[in-house]
Write an enzyme that holds these catalytic residues in place. Structure first.
Site: not given
Length: 337
Positions: A77, A80, A118, A162, A204, A230
């Site tokens: 973590d 990340i 986070d 999106h 997409c 997508s």
């Protein structure tokens, strides 16, 4: 006076020894495993969901699923950065509160107790994302919200949301363009914040987001070509919405077969989700990437494996060191000062 032959002989001997040393080094280089030639010593992952609202449940499931995979393969973590634009686990429409699933069978809750978010909610903005990537964060930003990557770090960036031709929406309020993203990665390169970078985007017209990249050592992977949508994979009737996208579903299916010691290559990973599975066409950009993808291990980006080479050569230590002197003093053999 020495003869010309005797003068030339040492030079020939020196040339021969130099040639043998070069050949020996070349042979040693050939024997080094490819995994030792990656040039990186640590891994970082920046995982970003850019969508809000209940009907975008799948985008959060995408990102949390990728988070689950990279943690399983060894990235801690502390390495990340997880950015989630909404909290589906606590949404009042969720029939199973405090959970997020990526499969209708509901085998794995990817929002388990050990998930460390986070940036959440309205913290997930274009500005914060660019600041995270480039390291241009306020001094008050906690250590846990800073990726401290350097020029020997391999960085995985995964984004889901999106998008359209040349942009990705953040929370239906703003957009990051492909040019802004490319410039952010160039800043990273100039500031020595990565050794190699893998960029994956599930949206997409996703291919358009890496077409403007111009920095070295970057590989781009997109769930769809320009002009293509997508698509989602399947609905969970109990939840009432699509719960994962097609590309991420098949990418995770591949990653489930990978272990920290796996020899699966990036070349194999790039073949996941063919058109008959994804329906869209997966895009891959390797023109800026300098290594052969068929020799690059998947764990070079999705894992955190430390390469260790065991030597069979006996090492001789110089015992005339302060350590030996200190031992002699403990044995009462040193003189009084």
């Amino acid at each position: 006076m020495a003869s010309p032959t005797m003068q030339v002989l040492p030079a020939i001997v020196m040339y021969f020894l130099a040639f043998m040393a070069t050949a020996s080094c070349a042979n040693i280089e050939d024997k080094i495993p490819e995994s030792f030639k990656s040039g990186h010593t640590n891994n970082w992952a920046v995982l970003v969901d850019t969508s809000r609202f209940w009907f975008n449940y799948r985008h959060i499931a995408n990102v949390l699923s990728m988070y689950y995979s990279v943690k399983r393969l060894g990235i801690p973590d502390s390495h990340i950065i997880l950015m989630i634009a909404d909290d589906m686990a606590c949404n009042p429409r969720n029939p199973r509160p405090a959970t997020v699933f990526n499969n209708a069978n509901q085998h794995i809750n990817v929002y388990s107790d050990d998930v460390e978010v986070d940036y959440r909610g309205y913290e997930v903005t274009v500005e914060n994302f660019i600041r995270v990537m480039t390291g241009r964060l306020p001094a008050s930003t906690p250590r846990s919200k800073r990726p401290l990557s350097d020029d020997i770090s391999n960085v995985l960036v995964y984004m889901s949301g999106h998008g359209g031709d040349g942009f990705l929406k953040f929370q239906d309020a703003e957009e990051i363009s492909s040019i802004e993203l490319a410039d952010a990665f160039e800043q990273m390169w100039q500031k020595r914040r990565y050794h190699e970078l893998m960029y994956i985007i599930d949206t997409c017209q996703a291919e358009s987001m890496y077409q403007k990249f111009y920095s070295p050592n970057i590989i781009g992977i997109a769930s769809s070509k320009v002009g293509e949508d997508s698509l989602s994979h399947h609905v969970d009737p109990a939840i009432g919405v699509y719960i994962i996208d097609r590309y991420t579903y098949y990418a995770l299916e591949f990653l489930e077969m990978v272990t920290p010691q796996s020899k699966k290559t990036l070349g194999q990973f790039l073949k996941v989700c063919p058109k008959h599975d994804c329906i869209s066409t997966v895009g891959v950009g390797t023109d800026l990437f300098q290594r052969n993808v068929n020799k690059v291990l998947v764990t070079d980006f999705f894992g955190s494996v430390r390469n260790v080479e065991l030597s069979t050569v006996d090492m001789k230590w110089n015992m005339s060191s302060p350590v030996k002197q200190d031992q002699e003093c403990r044995d009462n053999t040193c003189s009084e000062m």
